[in-house]
Write an enzyme that holds these catalytic residues in place. Structure first.
Site, PDB file in Angstrom:
ATOM      1  N   ASP A  86     -12.913  52.838  14.433  1.00  0.00           N
ATOM      2  CA  ASP A  86     -11.954  51.728  14.314  1.00  0.00           C
ATOM      3  C   ASP A  86     -12.633  50.511  13.666  1.00  0.00           C
ATOM      4  O   ASP A  86     -12.030  49.824  12.843  1.00  0.00           O
ATOM      5  CB  ASP A  86     -11.412  51.360  15.702  1.00  0.00           C
ATOM      6  N   HIS A 140      -9.540  52.965  22.525  1.00  0.00           N
ATOM      7  CA  HIS A 140      -9.351  53.649  21.236  1.00  0.00           C
ATOM      8  C   HIS A 140      -7.936  54.219  21.237  1.00  0.00           C
ATOM      9  O   HIS A 140      -7.707  55.383  21.556  1.00  0.00           O
ATOM     10  CB  HIS A 140     -10.400  54.753  21.059  1.00  0.00           C
ATOM     11  N   ARG A 156      -2.527  59.748  21.837  1.00  0.00           N
ATOM     12  CA  ARG A 156      -3.808  60.206  22.386  1.00  0.00           C
ATOM     13  C   ARG A 156      -3.735  60.274  23.917  1.00  0.00           C
ATOM     14  O   ARG A 156      -4.315  61.176  24.524  1.00  0.00           O
ATOM     15  CB  ARG A 156      -4.931  59.250  21.973  1.00  0.00           C
ATOM     16  N   ALA A 192     -18.666  72.093  18.985  1.00  0.00           N
ATOM     17  CA  ALA A 192     -19.489  72.117  17.774  1.00  0.00           C
ATOM     18  C   ALA A 192     -18.891  72.973  16.667  1.00  0.00           C
ATOM     19  O   ALA A 192     -19.242  72.794  15.495  1.00  0.00           O
ATOM     20  CB  ALA A 192     -20.891  72.599  18.127  1.00  0.00           C
ATOM     21  N   ALA A 193     -17.986  73.904  17.007  1.00  0.00           N
ATOM     22  CA  ALA A 193     -17.374  74.731  15.957  1.00  0.00           C
ATOM     23  C   ALA A 193     -16.083  74.116  15.425  1.00  0.00           C
ATOM     24  O   ALA A 193     -15.417  74.706  14.572  1.00  0.00           O
ATOM     25  CB  ALA A 193     -17.097  76.142  16.491  1.00  0.00           C
ATOM     26  N   ILE A 237     -14.749  68.126  13.591  1.00  0.00           N
ATOM     27  CA  ILE A 237     -15.742  67.038  13.635  1.00  0.00           C
ATOM     28  C   ILE A 237     -17.141  67.637  13.780  1.00  0.00           C
ATOM     29  O   ILE A 237     -18.083  67.215  13.115  1.00  0.00           O
ATOM     30  CB  ILE A 237     -15.442  66.058  14.786  1.00  0.00           C
ATOM     31  N   GLY A 238     -17.238  68.649  14.651  1.00  0.00           N
ATOM     32  CA  GLY A 238     -18.536  69.291  14.858  1.00  0.00           C
ATOM     33  C   GLY A 238     -19.129  69.760  13.539  1.00  0.00           C
ATOM     34  O   GLY A 238     -20.320  69.550  13.258  1.00  0.00           O
ATOM     35  N   VAL A 270     -16.310  61.383  22.113  1.00  0.00           N
ATOM     36  CA  VAL A 270     -15.463  61.308  20.917  1.00  0.00           C
ATOM     37  C   VAL A 270     -14.075  61.886  21.237  1.00  0.00           C
ATOM     38  O   VAL A 270     -13.061  61.382  20.772  1.00  0.00           O
ATOM     39  CB  VAL A 270     -16.130  62.070  19.747  1.00  0.00           C
ATOM     40  N   GLY A 271     -14.044  62.929  22.060  1.00  0.00           N
ATOM     41  CA  GLY A 271     -12.784  63.608  22.396  1.00  0.00           C
ATOM     42  C   GLY A 271     -11.790  62.643  23.027  1.00  0.00           C
ATOM     43  O   GLY A 271     -12.149  61.832  23.880  1.00  0.00           O
TER      44      GLY A 271
HETATM   45  P1  NAD Z   1     -10.924  70.631  16.656  1.00  0.00           P
HETATM   46  O1  NAD Z   1      -9.771  71.266  17.324  1.00  0.00           O
HETATM   47  O2  NAD Z   1     -11.198  70.928  15.210  1.00  0.00           O
HETATM   48  O3  NAD Z   1     -12.266  70.976  17.444  1.00  0.00           O
HETATM   49  C1  NAD Z   1     -12.368  70.823  18.829  1.00  0.00           C
HETATM   50  C2  NAD Z   1     -13.319  71.897  19.315  1.00  0.00           C
HETATM   51  O4  NAD Z   1     -13.552  71.660  20.696  1.00  0.00           O
HETATM   52  C3  NAD Z   1     -12.721  73.305  19.201  1.00  0.00           C
HETATM   53  O5  NAD Z   1     -13.627  74.129  18.468  1.00  0.00           O
HETATM   54  C4  NAD Z   1     -12.585  73.772  20.643  1.00  0.00           C
HETATM   55  O6  NAD Z   1     -12.841  75.164  20.807  1.00  0.00           O
HETATM   56  C5  NAD Z   1     -13.652  72.920  21.320  1.00  0.00           C
HETATM   57  N1  NAD Z   1     -13.470  72.754  22.757  1.00  0.00           N
HETATM   58  C6  NAD Z   1     -12.319  72.600  23.458  1.00  0.00           C
HETATM   59  N2  NAD Z   1     -12.576  72.516  24.768  1.00  0.00           N
HETATM   60  C7  NAD Z   1     -13.918  72.566  24.913  1.00  0.00           C
HETATM   61  C8  NAD Z   1     -14.793  72.536  26.029  1.00  0.00           C
HETATM   62  N3  NAD Z   1     -14.337  72.422  27.284  1.00  0.00           N
HETATM   63  N4  NAD Z   1     -16.129  72.632  25.795  1.00  0.00           N
HETATM   64  C9  NAD Z   1     -16.606  72.762  24.554  1.00  0.00           C
HETATM   65  N5  NAD Z   1     -15.825  72.822  23.443  1.00  0.00           N
HETATM   66  C10 NAD Z   1     -14.503  72.724  23.633  1.00  0.00           C
HETATM   67  O7  NAD Z   1     -10.780  69.054  16.897  1.00  0.00           O
HETATM   68  P2  NAD Z   1     -11.569  67.883  16.157  1.00  0.00           P
HETATM   69  O8  NAD Z   1     -10.796  67.447  14.966  1.00  0.00           O
HETATM   70  O9  NAD Z   1     -13.010  68.249  16.019  1.00  0.00           O
HETATM   71  O10 NAD Z   1     -11.384  66.697  17.244  1.00  0.00           O
HETATM   72  C11 NAD Z   1     -12.028  66.769  18.491  1.00  0.00           C
HETATM   73  C12 NAD Z   1     -11.602  65.603  19.372  1.00  0.00           C
HETATM   74  O11 NAD Z   1     -12.027  64.361  18.811  1.00  0.00           O
HETATM   75  C13 NAD Z   1     -10.085  65.463  19.563  1.00  0.00           C
HETATM   76  O12 NAD Z   1      -9.803  65.130  20.916  1.00  0.00           O
HETATM   77  C14 NAD Z   1      -9.736  64.307  18.645  1.00  0.00           C
HETATM   78  O13 NAD Z   1      -8.546  63.671  19.035  1.00  0.00           O
HETATM   79  C15 NAD Z   1     -10.951  63.424  18.836  1.00  0.00           C
HETATM   80  N6  NAD Z   1     -11.187  62.383  17.841  1.00  0.00           N
HETATM   81  C16 NAD Z   1     -11.655  61.194  18.295  1.00  0.00           C
HETATM   82  C17 NAD Z   1     -11.930  60.180  17.401  1.00  0.00           C
HETATM   83  C18 NAD Z   1     -12.440  58.839  17.873  1.00  0.00           C
HETATM   84  O14 NAD Z   1     -12.519  57.903  17.056  1.00  0.00           O
HETATM   85  N7  NAD Z   1     -12.808  58.641  19.130  1.00  0.00           N
HETATM   86  C19 NAD Z   1     -11.748  60.398  16.035  1.00  0.00           C
HETATM   87  C20 NAD Z   1     -11.268  61.629  15.606  1.00  0.00           C
HETATM   88  C21 NAD Z   1     -10.993  62.632  16.525  1.00  0.00           C
HETATM   89  C1  LMR Z   2      -8.510  58.876  15.068  1.00  0.00           C
HETATM   90  O1  LMR Z   2      -8.447  57.687  15.383  1.00  0.00           O
HETATM   91  O2  LMR Z   2      -8.519  59.253  13.877  1.00  0.00           O
HETATM   92  C2  LMR Z   2      -8.620  59.912  16.149  1.00  0.00           C
HETATM   93  O3  LMR Z   2      -8.621  59.316  17.417  1.00  0.00           O
HETATM   94  C3  LMR Z   2      -7.605  60.978  16.020  1.00  0.00           C
HETATM   95  C4  LMR Z   2      -6.229  60.519  16.448  1.00  0.00           C
HETATM   96  O4  LMR Z   2      -5.615  61.199  17.280  1.00  0.00           O
HETATM   97  O5  LMR Z   2      -5.769  59.504  15.940  1.00  0.00           O
END
Ligand code: NAD
Ligand code: LMR
Length: 331
Positions: A163, A191, A103, A11-12, A15-16, A134-135
């Site tokens: 997407d 994805h 990814r 959440a910090a 994306i959060g 989402v991760g």
């Molecule tokens: P970020 O690094 O800004 O934030 C990730 C947060 O997760 C950090 O604050 C970190 O401390 C926290 N974290 C790590 N491990 C954790 C755990 N075990 N429990 C709780 N919190 C934890 O990254 P972001 O830009 O917010 O992206 C987050 C994820 O979303 C990445 O894996 C990214 O690739 C993915 N993502 C997916 C999509 C999609 O379309 N599915 C799109 C964009 C990003």
């Molecule tokens: C995205 O599609 O933007 C996310 O999955 C982040 C990435 O690693 O491409």
């Protein structure tokens, strides 16, 4: 007022930060629903969530309920209706001198997070809880989570709405129409760069988008490439992975699930395959989905699949089977 309990991990993070206000504002769950937020972070940064909590209060939303911060997923997952599992490492960063390019390279780093989270959600969350991963790599992380959740009344999804939104944006430009004119966009599979955005079954004014565009070279070389590689293009341009559009897509997925899907449309997310379209059971796979008035999600069946589309679906299926094979020890 009704109440909904929502868990957000990571959440910090980027994306959060973009997600929380939109969950709490009334936009997602409605003006008649108080949103209780259980925010989860790793112990090193959990104190930052105090800042997020203060900002949420300062927004003055009528719909903001209780906000609680956690670093323990077991405590955080009690009685939740929704889990948005964002917490994980994004690609583009360097770990031990090696840049994470794809990814799937995140699997070994992030996969383990979802064993514990899945178990906690399976045991503690509501029996009809919905979980959106989402991760990245989102599909296989969701597979790990749902396996450890081991609770068939809960619904695990991995996010492909970003997407689908990207695909709609490309089509809107090409066909000079509004985004809302484009219906029935499906992202098949993973994805990842193998995802298949399907323009045969997507429609504008009840007509197939691929027949309207009538340009297979543009679809193969421009459209598919742009959608499949958009995440990388954003990382290259921004120096960080997509965040506001990712949060937006998560909100879109929650809203699509909460409302009965209009007859002439569907939405895209990855869910556990039931064997539809010959996709092997036991994969979290992107499908066209509908939600009914109880919020139950099902796969849209019997769509026509051309030989071209089948080839693309086979490629993304193969990649998901390989990812599953690679994380055998986590299942
Ligand atoms: P970020 O690094 O800004 O934030 C990730 C947060 O997760 C950090 O604050 C970190 O401390 C926290 N974290 C790590 N491990 C954790 C755990 N075990 N429990 C709780 N919190 C934890 O990254 P972001 O830009 O917010 O992206 C987050 C994820 O979303 C990445 O894996 C990214 O690739 C993915 N993502 C997916 C999509 C999609 O379309 N599915 C799109 C964009 C990003
Ligand atoms: C995205 O599609 O933007 C996310 O999955 C982040 C990435 O690693 O491409």
């Amino acid at each position: 007022m009704k109440e909904v309990n929502v868990l957000v991990t990571g959440a910090a993070g980027q994306i959060g930060y973009a997600l929380l206000t939109r969950l709490a504002s009334g936009e997602t769950f409605g003006e008649d629903t108080l949103v209780n937020l259980n925010l989860v972070e790793v112990p090193q940064v959990v104190s930052r969530l105090e800042g997020s909590k203060m900002e949420l209060e300062d927004c003055g939303f009528n719909t903001l309920g209780k906000v609680k911060n956690f670093s323990d997923i077991n405590e955080a997952s009690g009685d939740i209706d929704w889990a948005l599992l964002v917490g994980s490492i994004p690609r583009g960063i360097t770990i031990n001198g090696k840049k994470i390019e794809e990814r799937a390279d995140l699997l070994k780093i992030n996969g383990g997070i979802f064993t514990e989270q899945g178990k906690a959600i399976g045991e503690n969350a509501k029996k009809d809880a919905k979980i959106l991963v989402v991760g990245n790599p989102a599909n296989t992380n969701a597979l790990i989570g749902s396996t450890h959740g081991n609770n068939s009344s809960q619904t695990w999804m991995a996010m492909t709405a970003l997407d689908a939104n990207r695909a709609k944006a490309q089509v809107a430009k090409k066909c000079d129409v509004s985004i809302s004119d484009i219906k029935k966009m499906t992202i098949w599979g993973n994805h990842s760069p193998t995802m298949y955005p399907d323009l045969d079954n997507a429609e504008i004014n009840n007509k197939s988008v691929s027949s309207l565009i009538n340009n297979s070279a543009w679809i193969e070389n421009d459209f598919l490439q742009n959608v499949q590689q958009r995440g990388k293009a954003i990382i290259d341009a921004r120096g960080a992975s997509s965040a506001t559009s990712a949060a937006n897509a998560a909100i879109d997925t929650v809203k699509a699930t909460l409302t009965e899907t209009p007859e002439k449309d569907w939405f895209s997310a990855a869910i556990m395959s039931d064997g539809s379209y010959n996709v092997p059971e036991g994969l979290i796979f992107g499908f066209p989905l509908r939600s009914n008035s109880n919020g139950e999600v099902s796969i849209v069946k019997n769509l026509p699949i051309s030989d071209y589309a089948q080839e693309k679906i086979d490629i993304t299926t193969k990649e998901l089977l390989e990812e599953k094979n690679d994380i055998g020890d986590l299942l």
